[in-house]
Design a protein around this motif. Structure first.
Motif, PDB file in Angstrom:
ATOM      1  N   ILE A   1      65.132  59.650  19.707  1.00 26.88           N
ATOM      2  CA  ILE A   1      65.126  58.797  18.525  1.00 26.88           C
ATOM      3  C   ILE A   1      64.357  57.510  18.802  1.00 26.88           C
ATOM      4  CG2 ILE A   1      66.587  57.512  16.893  1.00 26.88           C
ATOM      5  CD1 ILE A   1      66.894  60.550  16.689  1.00 26.88           C
ATOM      6  N   HIS A   2      63.547  57.085  17.840  1.00 26.38           N
ATOM      7  CA  HIS A   2      62.897  55.772  17.909  1.00 26.38           C
ATOM      8  C   HIS A   2      63.880  54.728  17.399  1.00 26.38           C
ATOM      9  CE1 HIS A   2      59.648  52.857  16.130  1.00 26.38           C
ATOM     10  NE2 HIS A   2      60.204  52.374  17.224  1.00 26.38           N
ATOM     11  N   GLY A   3      64.257  53.806  18.278  1.00 24.33           N
ATOM     12  CA  GLY A   3      65.193  52.773  17.857  1.00 24.33           C
ATOM     13  C   GLY A   3      66.139  52.383  18.965  1.00 24.33           C
ATOM     14  N   TYR A   4      67.240  51.783  18.568  1.00 29.81           N
ATOM     15  CA  TYR A   4      68.203  51.216  19.508  1.00 29.81           C
ATOM     16  C   TYR A   4      69.584  51.824  19.278  1.00 29.81           C
ATOM     17  CZ  TYR A   4      64.619  47.686  20.327  1.00 29.81           C
ATOM     18  OH  TYR A   4      63.438  47.053  20.641  1.00 29.81           O
ATOM     19  N   HIS A   5      70.383  51.867  20.353  1.00 29.12           N
ATOM     20  CA  HIS A   5      71.731  52.419  20.237  1.00 29.12           C
ATOM     21  C   HIS A   5      72.794  51.337  20.140  1.00 29.12           C
ATOM     22  CE1 HIS A   5      71.817  51.357  24.488  1.00 29.12           C
ATOM     23  NE2 HIS A   5      73.133  51.517  24.470  1.00 29.12           N
ATOM     24  N   ARG A   6      72.414  50.071  20.412  1.00 22.46           N
ATOM     25  CA  ARG A   6      73.447  49.040  20.490  1.00 22.46           C
ATOM     26  C   ARG A   6      73.040  47.737  19.823  1.00 22.46           C
ATOM     27  NH1 ARG A   6      75.717  47.533  26.356  1.00 22.46           N
ATOM     28  NH2 ARG A   6      73.553  46.829  26.564  1.00 22.46           N
ATOM     29  N   ARG A   7      71.887  47.215  20.123  1.00 16.52           N
ATOM     30  CA  ARG A   7      71.456  45.946  19.540  1.00 16.52           C
ATOM     31  C   ARG A   7      70.081  46.127  18.935  1.00 16.52           C
ATOM     32  NH1 ARG A   7      73.251  43.870  24.755  1.00 16.52           N
ATOM     33  NH2 ARG A   7      75.325  42.960  24.567  1.00 16.52           N
ATOM     34  N   PRO A   8      69.967  46.099  17.600  1.00 28.83           N
ATOM     35  CA  PRO A   8      71.073  45.982  16.639  1.00 28.83           C
ATOM     36  C   PRO A   8      71.859  47.290  16.541  1.00 28.83           C
ATOM     37  CG  PRO A   8      69.007  46.329  15.489  1.00 28.83           C
ATOM     38  CD  PRO A   8      68.642  46.170  16.932  1.00 28.83           C
ATOM     39  N   ASN A  49      69.055  54.948  26.456  1.00 30.17           N
ATOM     40  CA  ASN A  49      67.761  54.450  25.985  1.00 30.17           C
ATOM     41  C   ASN A  49      66.782  54.192  27.118  1.00 30.17           C
ATOM     42  OD1 ASN A  49      69.296  51.891  26.703  1.00 30.17           O
ATOM     43  ND2 ASN A  49      67.309  51.022  26.143  1.00 30.17           N
ATOM     44  N   PHE A  50      65.508  54.185  26.734  1.00 28.91           N
ATOM     45  CA  PHE A  50      64.410  53.677  27.541  1.00 28.91           C
ATOM     46  C   PHE A  50      63.606  52.734  26.651  1.00 28.91           C
ATOM     47  CE2 PHE A  50      65.276  57.968  29.202  1.00 28.91           C
ATOM     48  CZ  PHE A  50      65.639  57.632  30.502  1.00 28.91           C
ATOM     49  N   ILE A  51      62.998  51.735  27.251  1.00 34.47           N
ATOM     50  CA  ILE A  51      62.231  50.781  26.451  1.00 34.47           C
ATOM     51  C   ILE A  51      61.073  51.481  25.760  1.00 34.47           C
ATOM     52  CG2 ILE A  51      60.774  48.719  26.524  1.00 34.47           C
ATOM     53  CD1 ILE A  51      62.462  47.735  28.868  1.00 34.47           C
ATOM     54  N   ARG A  52      60.384  52.347  26.516  1.00 28.04           N
ATOM     55  CA  ARG A  52      59.222  53.040  25.962  1.00 28.04           C
ATOM     56  C   ARG A  52      58.986  54.318  26.761  1.00 28.04           C
ATOM     57  NH1 ARG A  52      57.581  48.804  29.046  1.00 28.04           N
ATOM     58  NH2 ARG A  52      57.641  47.392  27.262  1.00 28.04           N
ATOM     59  N   PRO A  53      58.192  55.252  26.241  1.00 29.17           N
ATOM     60  CA  PRO A  53      57.815  56.420  27.035  1.00 29.17           C
ATOM     61  C   PRO A  53      57.104  55.984  28.314  1.00 29.17           C
ATOM     62  CG  PRO A  53      57.261  56.753  24.724  1.00 29.17           C
ATOM     63  CD  PRO A  53      57.672  55.317  24.856  1.00 29.17           C
ATOM     64  N   GLY A  54      57.427  56.618  29.408  1.00 33.33           N
ATOM     65  CA  GLY A  54      56.886  56.248  30.707  1.00 33.33           C
ATOM     66  C   GLY A  54      57.853  55.425  31.530  1.00 33.33           C
ATOM     67  N   GLY A  80      67.757  66.314  28.634  1.00 37.05           N
ATOM     68  CA  GLY A  80      68.287  65.071  28.107  1.00 37.05           C
ATOM     69  C   GLY A  80      67.659  64.688  26.787  1.00 37.05           C
ATOM     70  N   ALA A  81      68.316  63.781  26.091  1.00 33.38           N
ATOM     71  CA  ALA A  81      67.777  63.168  24.880  1.00 33.38           C
ATOM     72  C   ALA A  81      68.093  61.688  24.951  1.00 33.38           C
ATOM     73  CB  ALA A  81      68.389  63.791  23.623  1.00 33.38           C
ATOM     74  N   ALA A  82      67.210  60.842  24.413  1.00 33.85           N
ATOM     75  CA  ALA A  82      67.379  59.396  24.545  1.00 33.85           C
ATOM     76  C   ALA A  82      66.787  58.665  23.351  1.00 33.85           C
ATOM     77  CB  ALA A  82      66.713  58.901  25.819  1.00 33.85           C
ATOM     78  N   HIS A  83      67.191  57.407  23.191  1.00 38.76           N
ATOM     79  CA  HIS A  83      66.489  56.489  22.311  1.00 38.76           C
ATOM     80  C   HIS A  83      65.289  55.919  23.067  1.00 38.76           C
ATOM     81  CE1 HIS A  83      70.623  56.380  20.634  1.00 38.76           C
ATOM     82  NE2 HIS A  83      70.020  56.162  19.485  1.00 38.76           N
ATOM     83  N   PHE A  84      64.151  55.805  22.398  1.00 39.45           N
ATOM     84  CA  PHE A  84      62.999  55.081  22.904  1.00 39.45           C
ATOM     85  C   PHE A  84      62.815  53.878  21.992  1.00 39.45           C
ATOM     86  CE2 PHE A  84      62.296  59.259  24.749  1.00 39.45           C
ATOM     87  CZ  PHE A  84      61.794  58.969  26.015  1.00 39.45           C
ATOM     88  N   ASN A  85      63.063  52.689  22.532  1.00 38.87           N
ATOM     89  CA  ASN A  85      63.162  51.496  21.703  1.00 38.87           C
ATOM     90  C   ASN A  85      61.871  51.155  20.962  1.00 38.87           C
ATOM     91  OD1 ASN A  85      65.159  49.924  24.300  1.00 38.87           O
ATOM     92  ND2 ASN A  85      65.798  51.342  22.716  1.00 38.87           N
ATOM     93  N   GLU A  86      60.741  51.237  21.645  1.00 38.16           N
ATOM     94  CA  GLU A  86      59.495  50.745  21.068  1.00 38.16           C
ATOM     95  C   GLU A  86      58.628  51.830  20.454  1.00 38.16           C
ATOM     96  OE1 GLU A  86      57.546  48.456  24.083  1.00 38.16           O
ATOM     97  OE2 GLU A  86      59.088  46.890  24.099  1.00 38.16           O
ATOM     98  N   GLY A  87      59.023  53.065  20.554  1.00 36.99           N
ATOM     99  CA  GLY A  87      58.226  54.142  19.972  1.00 36.99           C
ATOM    100  C   GLY A  87      58.374  55.422  20.757  1.00 36.99           C
TER     101      GLY A  87
END
Length: 345
Positions: A34-41, A254-259, A283-290
């Protein structure tokens, strides 16, 4: 940085894969990042249910055959009022009484025999004590598993925020292993549980120092001694060995970005596959920036990793497993919001 304990030689007695050869019909696992955040916001739970409905609809319309499970990230839902202090039946009942969760779980009825797996986090219990982090699984509209994370990351307990407590009974609970439609048995791993599962190969592969607050079976919270932590680990290792899972499903936060997931891929995902006897770990994760621009980038998946991988320490390779097919869902502005990837078993 990988600690020196990860560079010591693998004991000969533990070098062979731990699972028995088995045969299953062809099937697949679908992971959704998912593109986005899990906690903030904090994401709106109702909007998350709506997004999950779009994801389920896209998978159902894809024509993909024999999907065993659909995996969403850690903290895909974030709720108030923790439930971890309850027993297993109480946790399940308290979770499913929430309308948002009931609606989310009902989506699994549209996936046929497939399991819908997602991370469900809870806000802190107090200013000092953190909330729960669960991985939940539904099938046919009903809740079939609810596993609480047992191995915190250092950031969960270093005092930078409310400290995540582990609960003694969760280390030995076999209910985190579910049987999928194909007959494969999947272990549900909450984020850093993927690193904890490496201890099946040898106890030194588990980091116990991040366990800084524990609840015993009498309900008391305390700072655990190293002896107590090792007791938790013995229970965990015995449970995983007894259950002998055929694959691992990891709900990563989450990860900040791919890579930025390279360390996780090499030491967490590939390490878990190696310790479990070369089984698939996805695994599956949020990628914060895209999201990854190509489906094969940052796959968060490994398969057929030799146990000798754990002996490679800082030189462990990623053993990245590329998906066989993928779909991308955009938001209202056309920005990709969900990357849906299929891994064929």
């Amino acid at each position: 940085m990988v600690s020196d304990r990860d560079r010591s030689p693998m004991p000969t007695a533990l070098a062979d894969p731990l699972r028995r050869p088995r045969s299953w019909p062809p099937s697949s696992i679908v992971s959704v990042s998912i593109h986005g955040y899990h906690r903030r916001p904090t994401p709106d739970p109702a909007k998350r249910v709506a997004l999950a409905a779009r994801i389920v609809e896209a998978i159902a319309a894809s024509g993909w055959p024999s999907v065993d499970a659909v995996l969403l990230p850690g903290g895909f839902l974030r709720l108030a009022d923790p439930i971890g202090h309850l027993d297993e039946e109480g946790r399940a009942a308290a979770l499913m009484r929430r309308r948002t969760v009931h609606d989310f779980g009902a989506l699994s009825a549209h996936l046929g025999p497939s399991a819908l797996v997602a991370g469900v986090d809870f806000k802190p219990l107090s200013r000092k004590v953190g909330g729960d982090q669960f991985v939940a699984a539904w099938r046919g509209g009903g809740l079939v598993a609810l596993a609480r994370k047992t191995f915190p990351a250092d950031g969960d307990t270093d005092g930078s925020g409310p400290i995540y407590p582990v609960y003694e009974e969760d280390f030995a609970s076999p209910t985190r292993v579910i049987t999928l439609g194909s007959g494969r048995r999947a272990i549900l791993l909450g984020c850093y549980d993927a690193f904890g599962v490496r201890s099946l190969a040898h106890p030194r592969f588990a980091n116990l120092t991040a366990i800084r607050l524990a609840r015993d079976r009498t309900g008391n919270l305390r700072a655990p001694s190293m002896e107590l932590r090792r007791g938790f680990l013995r229970e965990w290792r015995a449970m995983v060995a007894e259950q002998a899972p055929d694959l691992g499903l990891v709900a990563i936060h989450n990860f900040i970005r791919p890579g930025a997931d390279g360390y996780w891929q090499r030491h967490g995902i590939a390490g878990a596959s190696a310790a479990l006897g070369a089984v698939p770990v996805i695994g599956a994760a949020h990628f914060n920036e895209g999201l990854p621009i190509l489906a094969g980038l940052s796959p968060l998946a490994s398969i057929d990793v030799s146990t000798s991988h754990l002996d490679e320490g800082a030189w462990r390779r990623p053993h990245a497993w590329r998906p066989a097919a993928s779909l991308t869902l955009p938001d209202a502005d056309g920005v990709p919001v969900a990357l849906i990837r299929r891994f064929d078993l």
